[in-house]
Design a protein around this motif. Structure first.
Motif, mmCIF file in Angstrom:
data_model
loop_
_atom_site.group_PDB
_atom_site.id
_atom_site.type_symbol
_atom_site.label_atom_id
_atom_site.label_comp_id
_atom_site.label_asym_id
_atom_site.label_seq_id
_atom_site.Cartn_x
_atom_site.Cartn_y
_atom_site.Cartn_z
ATOM 1 N N GLU A 447 0.849 -1.578 -0.338
ATOM 2 C CA GLU A 447 0.183 -0.221 -0.269
ATOM 3 C C GLU A 447 1.068 1.097 -0.140
ATOM 4 O O GLU A 447 1.974 1.597 0.898
ATOM 5 C CB GLU A 447 -1.146 -0.495 1.047
ATOM 6 C CG GLU A 447 -1.727 -1.087 1.432
ATOM 7 C CD GLU A 447 -2.650 -1.097 2.324
ATOM 8 O OE1 GLU A 447 -2.738 -0.516 3.283
ATOM 9 O OE2 GLU A 447 -3.591 -2.034 2.993
ATOM 10 N N PRO A 448 0.673 2.551 -0.683
ATOM 11 C CA PRO A 448 1.341 3.420 -0.614
ATOM 12 C C PRO A 448 1.922 4.399 0.091
ATOM 13 O O PRO A 448 0.185 4.067 0.576
ATOM 14 C CB PRO A 448 0.910 4.384 -2.286
ATOM 15 C CG PRO A 448 -0.749 4.098 -2.167
ATOM 16 C CD PRO A 448 -0.576 2.811 -1.832
ATOM 17 N N VAL A 449 2.812 5.044 0.921
ATOM 18 C CA VAL A 449 2.594 5.589 1.773
ATOM 19 C C VAL A 449 3.652 7.413 1.914
ATOM 20 O O VAL A 449 3.870 6.888 0.538
ATOM 21 C CB VAL A 449 3.303 4.998 3.477
ATOM 22 C CG1 VAL A 449 2.301 3.854 3.772
ATOM 23 C CG2 VAL A 449 4.579 4.651 2.650
ATOM 24 N N ASP A 450 3.016 8.382 2.052
ATOM 25 C CA ASP A 450 3.883 9.893 1.951
ATOM 26 C C ASP A 450 4.257 9.406 2.951
ATOM 27 O O ASP A 450 4.586 8.840 4.405
ATOM 28 C CB ASP A 450 3.245 10.656 2.507
ATOM 29 C CG ASP A 450 1.913 10.689 1.129
ATOM 30 O OD1 ASP A 450 1.810 9.742 0.280
ATOM 31 O OD2 ASP A 450 0.449 10.882 1.426
ATOM 32 N N VAL A 451 6.105 9.350 2.236
ATOM 33 C CA VAL A 451 6.882 9.720 3.312
ATOM 34 C C VAL A 451 7.831 10.589 3.830
ATOM 35 O O VAL A 451 8.192 10.878 2.156
ATOM 36 C CB VAL A 451 8.189 8.400 2.657
ATOM 37 C CG1 VAL A 451 9.820 8.426 3.815
ATOM 38 C CG2 VAL A 451 7.434 6.954 3.287
ATOM 39 N N VAL A 452 8.591 11.729 4.208
ATOM 40 C CA VAL A 452 9.245 12.671 4.753
ATOM 41 C C VAL A 452 10.806 11.802 5.270
ATOM 42 O O VAL A 452 10.877 11.132 6.112
ATOM 43 C CB VAL A 452 8.696 13.836 5.784
ATOM 44 C CG1 VAL A 452 10.421 14.936 5.513
ATOM 45 C CG2 VAL A 452 7.665 14.062 5.159
ATOM 46 N N ALA A 453 11.744 11.897 4.545
ATOM 47 C CA ALA A 453 12.970 11.286 5.189
ATOM 48 C C ALA A 453 14.058 12.317 4.665
ATOM 49 O O ALA A 453 14.039 13.438 4.666
ATOM 50 C CB ALA A 453 13.733 10.071 3.925
ATOM 51 N N GLU A 454 15.513 12.171 5.711
ATOM 52 C CA GLU A 454 16.272 13.382 5.794
ATOM 53 C C GLU A 454 16.798 13.671 4.428
ATOM 54 O O GLU A 454 17.204 14.820 4.235
ATOM 55 C CB GLU A 454 17.874 12.722 7.112
ATOM 56 C CG GLU A 454 16.752 12.408 7.972
ATOM 57 C CD GLU A 454 18.065 12.348 9.323
ATOM 58 O OE1 GLU A 454 19.100 11.438 8.647
ATOM 59 O OE2 GLU A 454 17.356 12.082 10.633
ATOM 60 N N VAL A 455 17.697 12.423 4.075
ATOM 61 C CA VAL A 455 18.194 13.004 2.460
ATOM 62 C C VAL A 455 17.696 11.664 1.284
ATOM 63 O O VAL A 455 16.354 11.027 1.916
ATOM 64 C CB VAL A 455 19.187 12.026 2.440
ATOM 65 C CG1 VAL A 455 20.027 12.989 4.227
ATOM 66 C CG2 VAL A 455 19.576 11.114 2.693
ATOM 67 N N PRO A 456 17.204 11.644 0.255
ATOM 68 C CA PRO A 456 16.216 11.295 -0.713
ATOM 69 C C PRO A 456 16.730 9.637 -0.905
ATOM 70 O O PRO A 456 15.239 8.993 -0.493
ATOM 71 C CB PRO A 456 16.874 12.045 -1.959
ATOM 72 C CG PRO A 456 17.511 13.215 -1.889
ATOM 73 C CD PRO A 456 18.257 13.231 -0.356
ATOM 74 N N GLU A 457 17.808 9.563 -0.404
ATOM 75 C CA GLU A 457 18.089 7.938 -0.274
ATOM 76 C C GLU A 457 18.298 7.336 0.816
ATOM 77 O O GLU A 457 18.773 6.260 1.291
ATOM 78 C CB GLU A 457 18.748 7.220 -1.230
ATOM 79 C CG GLU A 457 19.031 7.894 -2.806
ATOM 80 C CD GLU A 457 20.184 7.460 -2.941
ATOM 81 O OE1 GLU A 457 20.723 6.460 -2.969
ATOM 82 O OE2 GLU A 457 19.644 6.912 -4.782
ATOM 83 N N GLY A 458 17.951 8.261 2.401
ATOM 84 C CA GLY A 458 18.315 7.301 3.619
ATOM 85 C C GLY A 458 16.793 7.410 3.890
ATOM 86 O O GLY A 458 15.651 6.937 3.289
ATOM 87 N N PRO A 459 17.049 6.848 5.199
ATOM 88 C CA PRO A 459 15.450 5.967 5.281
ATOM 89 C C PRO A 459 14.288 6.563 6.067
ATOM 90 O O PRO A 459 14.424 8.750 6.500
ATOM 91 C CB PRO A 459 16.060 5.607 7.123
ATOM 92 C CG PRO A 459 16.998 6.415 7.571
ATOM 93 C CD PRO A 459 18.176 6.678 6.429
ATOM 94 N N PRO A 460 13.657 6.735 6.801
ATOM 95 C CA PRO A 460 11.795 7.633 6.531
ATOM 96 C C PRO A 460 12.624 8.456 8.035
ATOM 97 O O PRO A 460 12.741 7.595 9.090
ATOM 98 C CB PRO A 460 10.952 6.610 6.230
ATOM 99 C CG PRO A 460 11.218 5.209 6.527
ATOM 100 C CD PRO A 460 12.484 5.328 5.857
ATOM 101 N N ARG A 461 11.513 9.063 8.262
ATOM 102 C CA ARG A 461 11.587 9.629 9.528
ATOM 103 C C ARG A 461 10.149 10.259 9.810
ATOM 104 O O ARG A 461 9.734 9.811 11.224
ATOM 105 C CB ARG A 461 11.908 10.914 9.725
ATOM 106 C CG ARG A 461 13.846 10.792 9.529
ATOM 107 C CD ARG A 461 14.250 10.593 10.542
ATOM 108 N NE ARG A 461 15.855 9.770 10.238
ATOM 109 C CZ ARG A 461 16.428 9.163 11.127
ATOM 110 N NH1 ARG A 461 15.779 8.134 11.311
ATOM 111 N NH2 ARG A 461 17.399 8.575 10.623
ATOM 112 N N ILE A 462 9.322 10.531 9.006
ATOM 113 C CA ILE A 462 7.598 10.646 9.183
ATOM 114 C C ILE A 462 6.883 9.837 7.654
ATOM 115 O O ILE A 462 7.647 9.851 7.124
ATOM 116 C CB ILE A 462 7.201 11.894 9.085
ATOM 117 C CG1 ILE A 462 7.783 12.725 10.489
ATOM 118 C CG2 ILE A 462 5.879 12.162 9.329
ATOM 119 C CD1 ILE A 462 7.876 14.147 10.307
ATOM 120 N N PHE A 463 6.073 9.386 8.125
ATOM 121 C CA PHE A 463 5.349 8.532 6.783
ATOM 122 C C PHE A 463 4.018 8.231 7.385
ATOM 123 O O PHE A 463 3.713 8.788 8.580
ATOM 124 C CB PHE A 463 5.945 7.226 6.704
ATOM 125 C CG PHE A 463 5.545 6.082 7.825
ATOM 126 C CD1 PHE A 463 3.846 4.984 7.498
ATOM 127 C CD2 PHE A 463 6.144 5.778 9.071
ATOM 128 C CE1 PHE A 463 4.505 4.025 8.678
ATOM 129 C CE2 PHE A 463 6.098 4.946 9.466
ATOM 130 C CZ PHE A 463 5.106 3.892 9.515
#
Length: 531
Positions: A447-463
């Protein structure tokens, strides 16, 4: 004698008309006293397809135009022919004859293009009924009870039995092994199952009897009439093999039981099933085989056969368990189960068997619980349907949704199922090597989620998933899974992360694609939840 190839040919000369009047005569007995015939559309209008002896005595013949038949016999009772119904009913009678031998088949040739006979391969079976003479008497008595006229012949080849039963002087004949040539010598060439143009052509040449073909040069006959004449003659005399191919799977193991009095009550039928299952399981245990798929055949007095099927997840030779599967089938049928005038015989057939694997019992409670679970799955699968109870089977794939597949629980232990141990070992090795643990529960579709990551290829911080925002406090990853190009998959490279939010809930997310390689803005998906 048991090792000699022996074929019984049954011919029902008035099959179409007797099939119709067997039921019609019960409702209208006065019709049985009239000349009877069946008609169907043909060249020039309706033509007689079948008629009884009363009609034949009045001059009515098969293939005759209906007006001519009525002129010869004004009292002729005519009904429309049902060729499709005749074929289906003949197939049912052929299944009913399985009580004598597992190898039965409706005659594909028949007479005048209409199937009207049955082949029985009784090799090694006649002695179970007291010999071939006793078997003929049994067949004759049974078919007379069904109100069907029958002729029967036993020979070493299907061709000889077919010829003698239709053109021989006696209604019931037994041709001794090696006596086929003498038995066919005085029969007409039509007895060799040749078409009408070939038969007429041979008769014009003076070859009117099958014996006239003995010793004749074959090349001139083949040049004029084709190879069928020589082939049919060789099949009848046993020089060329002619197998009987029943429309059923091979019977591996079979047990049957006949009753002096017909069974009409379900409780009595269930007890009979248990007895025949016990006899079958003794044979399976002796052969170290277990049943995987079975058929129960209930032979009714009126010539019908009721059939039930059941399967097991693992090879089984437990009579009580197998009988219980069919007991539930009978209970499931309920009011739809029709015993007719009674059940006179039953047969339990193993369609699929597998070797029994040795099992250690008495030391491990888990083995006993597993055995009970498997028997429970057998009962539920047979009750609800084979395709409704599923189990997971491993597949050779690193893609999570392709690593397992749903298969029916009754498929048993396939080679892929044995891969679970290797699958588990690889999983444990990956954990020791630092690879992320995967969740046991996956979503049916990512299922699609909206993600905010520190850097484009980094791990998610908020989703945000399913309209709820989650703040990530711990992450582990990525675990990169490349596309399986050799399978033709069009998926992109995935980077999986195991994350934990501020409330201690753990999720499994992945980024679909790589920046500046697969696409400009890869999307994120939720694929699983950790318990």
């Amino acid at each position: 004698m048991q090792g000699e190839k022996r074929i019984a040919a049954l011919w029902l000369p008035f099959w179409p008309i007797e099939r119709l009047y067997r039921d019609l005569g019960r409702r209208h007995p006065e019709l049985l006293e009239r000349p009877r015939a069946l008609a169907r559309a043909g060249a020039g209008g309706l033509r007689i397809m079948a008629c009884d002896n009363r009609a034949k005595a009045s001059g009515v013949e098969q293939g005759q135009p209906l007006p001519d038949a009525r002129a010869l016999c004004p009292s002729l009772e005519v009904h429309p022919a049902d060729s499709k119904g005749d074929r289906e009913a003949l197939q049912r009678i052929a299944r009913w004859c399985i009580r004598y031998t597992p190898w039965t088949a409706a005659d594909p040739v028949g007479r005048d293009g209409e199937p009207d006979g049955i082949f029985l391969d009784i090799t090694g079976c006649a002695h179970l009924f007291g010999g071939e003479d006793a078997l003929l008497r049994e067949v004759r008595s049974r078919f007379e009870g069904l109100a069907l006229t029958i002729r029967c012949a036993i020979a070493s080849t299907p061709g000889a039995a077919w010829a003698v039963v239709r053109y021989g002087p006696h209604a019931f004949s037994i041709i001794a092994p090696g006596g086929e040539a003498d038995a066919l010598r005085d029969l007409p060439v039509a007895a060799l199952r040749l078409d009408k143009p070939t038969t007429s052509g041979l008769m014009r040449l003076g070859l009117k009897q099958a014996g006239d073909l003995y010793g004749k040069p074959r090349a001139p006959i083949a040049a004029r009439f084709g190879a069928d004449v020589s082939r049919r003659l060789d099949e009848a005399l046993g020089f060329e093999r002619e197998p009987i191919s029943p429309d059923r799977p091979d019977v591996l193991y079979r047990a049957s039981l006949s009753f002096p009095e017909e069974l009409t009550q379900i409780a009595h039928i269930e007890e009979a099933v248990l007895r025949v299952a016990d006899g079958l399981c003794k044979v399976l245990l002796r052969e170290q085989q277990g049943a995987r798929r079975l058929e129960l055949l209930l032979f009714r007095v009126d010539g019908e056969v009721t059939q039930f099927q059941a399967g097991t997840g693992r090879p089984s030779h437990e009579a009580a368990h197998l009988a219980r599967l069919f007991r539930e089938k009978l209970a499931q049928a309920g009011d739809d189960f029709d015993a007719g005038c009674g059940i006179e015989a039953i047969a339990l057939i193993c369609v699929v068997v597998e070797p029994l694997s040795p099992m250690q019992g008495g030391f491990n409670e888990n083995e006993a619980h597993l055995h009970d679970l498997e028997r429970f799955l057998d009962r539920v699968s047979n009750r609800l349907g084979r395709e409704r109870i599923l189990r997971l089977e491993p597949r050779s794939s690193h893609v999570p949704e392709g690593a397992v597949a749903d298969v029916p629980a009754l498929n048993g232990i396939t080679p892929a199922m044995r891969g679970w141990q290797m699958h588990t070992q690889e999983h444990r090795a990956s954990m020791m090597g630092g690879t992320m643990l995967r969740p046991l529960r996956l979503l049916r579709m990512p299922e699609p989620v909206d993600v905010v990551a520190e850097v484009p290829e980094g791990p998610p911080r908020i989703f945000r998933w399913r309209r709820i925002a989650h703040r990530v406090v711990r992450t582990e990853g990525p675990e990169r899974i490349a596309p399986e190009w050799w399978r033709g998959n069009k998926q992109q490279t995935r980077d999986y992360y195991r994350v934990e939010d501020s409330e201690g809930r753990r999720f499994w997310l992945f980024r679909d694609g790589l920046y500046f390689r697969d696409n400009e803005a890869p999307r994120w998906f939720m694929h699983g939840v950790f318990e």
